[in-house]
Write an enzyme that holds these catalytic residues in place. Structure first.
Site, mmCIF file in Angstrom:
data_model
loop_
_atom_site.group_PDB
_atom_site.id
_atom_site.type_symbol
_atom_site.label_atom_id
_atom_site.label_comp_id
_atom_site.label_asym_id
_atom_site.label_seq_id
_atom_site.Cartn_x
_atom_site.Cartn_y
_atom_site.Cartn_z
ATOM 1 N N LEU A 267 0.866 -1.192 -0.096
ATOM 2 C CA LEU A 267 -0.059 -0.028 -0.043
ATOM 3 C C LEU A 267 0.755 1.313 0.138
ATOM 4 O O LEU A 267 1.787 1.505 0.709
ATOM 5 C CB LEU A 267 -1.027 -0.061 1.209
ATOM 6 C CG LEU A 267 -1.693 1.003 1.564
ATOM 7 C CD1 LEU A 267 -2.862 1.321 0.500
ATOM 8 C CD2 LEU A 267 -2.267 1.202 3.154
ATOM 9 N N LEU B 195 1.718 4.345 1.613
ATOM 10 C CA LEU B 195 1.371 4.702 2.916
ATOM 11 C C LEU B 195 1.175 6.105 2.764
ATOM 12 O O LEU B 195 0.502 6.753 3.652
ATOM 13 C CB LEU B 195 2.614 4.371 3.723
ATOM 14 C CG LEU B 195 2.766 2.984 4.108
ATOM 15 C CD1 LEU B 195 3.877 2.773 4.646
ATOM 16 C CD2 LEU B 195 1.730 2.305 4.757
ATOM 17 N N GLU C 47 -0.537 -9.389 -1.045
ATOM 18 C CA GLU C 47 -1.908 -9.348 -1.312
ATOM 19 C C GLU C 47 -2.071 -9.566 -3.077
ATOM 20 O O GLU C 47 -2.920 -10.734 -3.426
ATOM 21 C CB GLU C 47 -2.730 -8.585 -0.603
ATOM 22 C CG GLU C 47 -2.485 -8.335 0.815
ATOM 23 C CD GLU C 47 -3.540 -7.361 1.203
ATOM 24 O OE1 GLU C 47 -3.318 -6.338 1.145
ATOM 25 O OE2 GLU C 47 -4.571 -7.848 1.918
ATOM 26 N N GLU D 133 2.064 -4.560 8.665
ATOM 27 C CA GLU D 133 1.079 -4.062 8.911
ATOM 28 C C GLU D 133 1.059 -3.742 10.463
ATOM 29 O O GLU D 133 0.624 -2.961 10.998
ATOM 30 C CB GLU D 133 -0.253 -4.700 8.403
ATOM 31 C CG GLU D 133 -0.593 -4.665 7.005
ATOM 32 C CD GLU D 133 0.089 -5.369 6.133
ATOM 33 O OE1 GLU D 133 1.123 -6.151 6.463
ATOM 34 O OE2 GLU D 133 -0.283 -5.478 4.947
ATOM 35 N N ARG E 102 2.903 -0.953 11.626
ATOM 36 C CA ARG E 102 2.457 0.555 11.032
ATOM 37 C C ARG E 102 0.996 0.701 11.629
ATOM 38 O O ARG E 102 0.528 1.711 11.542
ATOM 39 C CB ARG E 102 2.182 0.211 9.440
ATOM 40 C CG ARG E 102 3.370 -0.123 8.723
ATOM 41 C CD ARG E 102 4.034 1.017 8.160
ATOM 42 N NE ARG E 102 5.346 0.433 7.438
ATOM 43 C CZ ARG E 102 6.647 0.344 7.837
ATOM 44 N NH1 ARG E 102 6.978 0.951 8.974
ATOM 45 N NH2 ARG E 102 7.643 -0.276 6.966
HETATM 46 C C1 1HE Z 1 7.040 4.015 -0.088
HETATM 47 C C2 1HE Z 1 6.607 2.583 0.180
HETATM 48 C C3 1HE Z 1 5.197 2.609 0.622
HETATM 49 C C4 1HE Z 1 8.774 2.729 -0.238
HETATM 50 N N1 1HE Z 1 4.507 3.695 0.439
HETATM 51 N N2 1HE Z 1 6.048 5.061 -0.310
HETATM 52 N N3 1HE Z 1 4.438 -1.242 3.241
HETATM 53 C C5 1HE Z 1 5.318 -1.140 4.109
HETATM 54 O O1 1HE Z 1 5.358 -0.777 5.014
HETATM 55 C C6 1HE Z 1 6.820 -1.245 3.138
HETATM 56 C C7 1HE Z 1 7.500 0.253 3.381
HETATM 57 N N4 1HE Z 1 8.906 0.307 2.361
HETATM 58 C C8 1HE Z 1 9.982 -0.077 2.848
HETATM 59 O O2 1HE Z 1 10.156 -1.150 3.897
HETATM 60 C C9 1HE Z 1 11.020 0.152 1.999
HETATM 61 O O3 1HE Z 1 10.873 0.997 1.002
HETATM 62 C C10 1HE Z 1 11.502 -1.112 1.005
HETATM 63 C C11 1HE Z 1 12.158 -2.386 1.882
HETATM 64 C C12 1HE Z 1 10.257 -1.938 0.200
HETATM 65 C C13 1HE Z 1 12.758 -0.755 -0.098
HETATM 66 O O4 1HE Z 1 13.696 -0.062 0.618
HETATM 67 P P1 1HE Z 1 14.540 0.763 -0.109
HETATM 68 O O5 1HE Z 1 15.686 1.191 0.511
HETATM 69 O O6 1HE Z 1 14.941 0.125 -1.402
HETATM 70 O O7 1HE Z 1 13.775 2.009 -0.820
HETATM 71 P P2 1HE Z 1 13.355 3.411 0.149
HETATM 72 O O8 1HE Z 1 14.372 4.528 0.269
HETATM 73 O O9 1HE Z 1 12.804 3.050 1.536
HETATM 74 O O10 1HE Z 1 12.208 3.951 -0.765
HETATM 75 C C14 1HE Z 1 12.366 4.267 -1.927
HETATM 76 C C15 1HE Z 1 10.999 5.457 -2.061
HETATM 77 O O11 1HE Z 1 9.805 4.731 -2.128
HETATM 78 C C16 1HE Z 1 10.997 6.257 -0.653
HETATM 79 O O12 1HE Z 1 10.491 7.468 -1.186
HETATM 80 P P3 1HE Z 1 11.429 8.978 -1.460
HETATM 81 O O13 1HE Z 1 10.409 10.118 -2.070
HETATM 82 O O14 1HE Z 1 11.902 9.142 -0.050
HETATM 83 O O15 1HE Z 1 12.397 8.454 -2.612
HETATM 84 C C17 1HE Z 1 9.931 5.672 -0.028
HETATM 85 O O16 1HE Z 1 9.346 6.591 0.896
HETATM 86 C C18 1HE Z 1 9.004 5.280 -0.807
HETATM 87 N N5 1HE Z 1 8.225 3.910 -0.605
HETATM 88 N N6 1HE Z 1 7.575 2.102 0.128
HETATM 89 C C19 1HE Z 1 4.782 4.771 0.050
HETATM 90 N N7 1HE Z 1 4.729 1.574 0.815
HETATM 91 C C20 1HE Z 1 -4.918 -2.753 1.225
HETATM 92 S S1 1HE Z 1 -3.985 -2.702 2.879
HETATM 93 C C21 1HE Z 1 -2.230 -3.228 2.529
HETATM 94 C C22 1HE Z 1 -1.482 -2.812 3.581
HETATM 95 C C23 1HE Z 1 -0.102 -2.704 3.453
HETATM 96 O O17 1HE Z 1 0.492 -2.891 2.302
HETATM 97 S S2 1HE Z 1 0.999 -2.576 4.523
HETATM 98 C C24 1HE Z 1 2.797 -2.264 3.930
HETATM 99 C C25 1HE Z 1 3.099 -1.079 3.492
#
Ligand code: 1HE
Length: 259
Positions: A65, A67, A113, A133, A136
């Site tokens: 998702l 976020l 998912e 999740e 978060r």
């Molecule tokens: C994002 C998202 C995101 C990255 N929403 N912006 N998902 C999570 O909790 C996973 C969150 N993401 C991470 O833990 C990491 O980004 C990763 C492990 C996937 C990748 O790490 P990395 O070091 O390769 O990249 P990064 O520097 O963390 O992220 C690059 C950019 O993507 C950065 O933005 P920027 O503007 O600072 O460059 C991040 O903020 C952005 N980004 N993931 C928004 N998820 C229907 S309900 C479902 C519920 C869920 O899915 S909860 C799980 C959410």
């Protein structure tokens, strides 16, 4: 090209439609735009398409998702949002043709998912599975509570959500996250190979596997057996089945090979 169209990179290779999640800078986080583009892609599947491969551009399948879109949503909007994801992922699960997910890097939250709504998952060694999740303060909303326990068991999913446990690709293939594990960077190639193969099946067999088999597997045993008989009789009466069986008996097609 419109901005929303660029959220997906869509390509046709023979009878296979490739649907690439195309937000690599955001690790293919799933915003509303990309979810609605996926819906559109599945609503307008051309008749000649026999299989779909979903993959992520840029080394990750999806970080789940987006976020940044969650911040301002109230309870009602959250409910509607989750139901929107359900509608789209149901469309994938109940697609006319088999859907194969090619997994690499992050397969997180909503990304997992999405992968679960495909019929076959192919992972390369970089893939990892997580449900953050819990940490978060949210809950799954894209169908994981219904689909993931059927793959890995509810106890394992609960552990992932409670403790933040991450499973690696090698464990994932043993535990049921994916059916295939490839060599490095091999997920898309293998997914395409499988897609080309399944696209050659009789359409009615693919229909039966996608539409009837899941219902039979969850029916009461006697209802399931009756459904199986009905589906089997429809499939075998189809001209396509008759042609294929005649080709085998006349030794025009290959035998089943071991391994
Ligand atoms: C994002 C998202 C995101 C990255 N929403 N912006 N998902 C999570 O909790 C996973 C969150 N993401 C991470 O833990 C990491 O980004 C990763 C492990 C996937 C990748 O790490 P990395 O070091 O390769 O990249 P990064 O520097 O963390 O992220 C690059 C950019 O993507 C950065 O933005 P920027 O503007 O600072 O460059 C991040 O903020 C952005 N980004 N993931 C928004 N998820 C229907 S309900 C479902 C519920 C869920 O899915 S909860 C799980 C959410």
């Amino acid at each position: 090209m419109t901005q929303s169209a660029s959220l997906l990179q869509i390509e046709t290779r023979g009878r296979v439609l490739l649907v690439g999640l195309n937000r690599p800078a955001k690790r293919n986080a799933l915003n509303d735009g990309i979810i609605l583009e996926i819906e559109r892609a599945f609503q307008v599947l051309p008749a000649e398409i026999g299989a779909v491969v979903i993959h992520g551009i840029g080394g990750h399948f999806s970080a789940g998702l987006d976020l940044s879109e969650l911040q301002e949503r109230d309870a009602t909007a959250g409910l509607m949002h989750s139901r929107m994801w359900h509608r789209v992922f149901d469309l994938i699960q109940h697609a006319r043709v088999p859907v194969i997910a090619a997994l690499q890097g992050a397969v997180i939250g909503g990304g997992l998912e999405l992968a679960c709504s495909a019929h076959i998952r192919v992972a390369d060694p970089s893939a990892y599975y997580a449900l953050p999740e819990g940490s978060r303060g949210i809950f799954v909303g894209g169908g994981a509570s219904m689909r993931l326990p059927r793959l890995i068991g509810v106890h394992r999913m609960a552990d992932m959500m409670l403790t933040g446990r991450v499973y690696k690709a090698e464990e994932g293939v043993t535990l049921g996250f994916a059916q295939y594990l490839t060599e490095a960077d091999g997920a898309l190639t293998k997914a395409l190979e499988l897609a080309e193969r399944v696209a050659q099946n009789a359409p009615l067999t693919n229909f039966a596997v996608l539409q009837a088999l899941p219902l039979i597997a969850e029916a009461s045993p006697q209802t399931g057996l009756m459904l199986e008989s009905l589906m089997a009789s429809v499939a075998q009466s189809d001209q396509e089945a008759k042609n294929r069986i005649r080709d085998f008996l006349e030794k025009k097609v290959g035998k089943v090979k071991s391994g």
